[in-house]
Write a protein that holds these residues in place. Sequence first.
Motif, PDB file in Angstrom:
ATOM      1  N   PHE A 106      31.134  45.568  69.486  1.00  0.00           N
ATOM      2  CA  PHE A 106      30.037  46.390  68.981  1.00  0.00           C
ATOM      3  C   PHE A 106      29.415  47.121  70.167  1.00  0.00           C
ATOM      4  CE2 PHE A 106      25.647  47.380  68.103  1.00  0.00           C
ATOM      5  CZ  PHE A 106      25.737  48.006  66.861  1.00  0.00           C
ATOM      6  N   PRO A 107      29.124  48.442  70.073  1.00  0.00           N
ATOM      7  CA  PRO A 107      29.386  49.317  68.927  1.00  0.00           C
ATOM      8  C   PRO A 107      30.844  49.764  68.885  1.00  0.00           C
ATOM      9  CG  PRO A 107      28.336  50.536  70.682  1.00  0.00           C
ATOM     10  CD  PRO A 107      28.403  49.101  71.148  1.00  0.00           C
ATOM     11  N   GLY A 108      31.099  50.802  68.084  1.00  0.00           N
ATOM     12  CA  GLY A 108      32.472  51.225  67.822  1.00  0.00           C
ATOM     13  C   GLY A 108      33.000  50.488  66.613  1.00  0.00           C
ATOM     14  N   ASP A 109      33.008  49.144  66.713  1.00  0.00           N
ATOM     15  CA  ASP A 109      33.306  48.250  65.594  1.00  0.00           C
ATOM     16  C   ASP A 109      32.100  47.348  65.404  1.00  0.00           C
ATOM     17  OD1 ASP A 109      36.139  49.047  65.350  1.00  0.00           O
ATOM     18  OD2 ASP A 109      36.312  48.105  67.328  1.00  0.00           O
ATOM     19  N   ASP A 110      32.167  46.504  64.387  1.00  0.00           N
ATOM     20  CA  ASP A 110      31.074  45.550  64.174  1.00  0.00           C
ATOM     21  C   ASP A 110      31.639  44.204  63.730  1.00  0.00           C
ATOM     22  OD1 ASP A 110      28.655  44.339  63.889  1.00  0.00           O
ATOM     23  OD2 ASP A 110      27.864  45.705  62.376  1.00  0.00           O
ATOM     24  N   TYR A 111      32.364  43.543  64.640  1.00  0.00           N
ATOM     25  CA  TYR A 111      32.892  42.219  64.322  1.00  0.00           C
ATOM     26  C   TYR A 111      32.946  41.361  65.583  1.00  0.00           C
ATOM     27  CZ  TYR A 111      37.351  44.252  65.975  1.00  0.00           C
ATOM     28  OH  TYR A 111      38.329  44.878  66.709  1.00  0.00           O
TER      29      TYR A 111
END
Length: 237
Positions: A106-111
């Motif tokens: 995170f950020p960019g993705d959220d896992y």
Amino acid sequence: MSPLRSERPLRAVVRAFAVLALLLGWSAATGPAAQAGERAAHRTALAVRGGDTLYSTGTRCTVGFNARSGSAVHALVPGRCAQGVRTWYADAGLTVAVGVTTAVSFPGDDYASVRYTDTATAYPGEVSLGAGAGTRDITSAAHPVVGQSICHVGRTTGYRCGTVQAVNVTVNYGGGTVYGLFRSTICSEPGDTGGPAFSGGTALGIIVGSSGNCGSGGVTYYQPVTEWLSAYGLSVY
């Protein structure tokens, strides 16, 4: 005083105590060893599945799905929720340590990925549908398709269903931008973040955001689960 005279009262006391113990239902089974066995049995029965909560100091995160690679089992949780957290517990009292954070995106993705470390706890591949609602076995994972039926389970709003409304959605959070999310027609509320979203027995994503609410209507945004599985070489089971 002779030895025989001194032993008779002692035997009488012992016999009386034994009779009293039987009358009260006492037995050796209530001793420390038995209590330890009961505690071990309780620990063995403990399980963490999708939809359950992991706790750490000052925070808690909902598990989206469990997945594995070989003998290693991991939990999928939102990246924002896991930032800065190392050790996770199965209880709010922080007494049963079950896992450690191994990666956060995170950020960019959220896992984020939490590797389970406690072998006394079970980690089923199913998800909980809420109190008294049973579980759903998850046997596969897929990227969502517009128009596909979808259900999710949130800690606040429970089990709800709708359809996939859009894919490859970008959302700007206060802490950064996340790409490649998908959106459904299902509403959600604060506290639902991390909850599993699925279609039948197929894992689709986890709740990471929403717009609106369940009173006036709203939509929910999800992190696709396939991206997490691919990044860490995991598979649902």
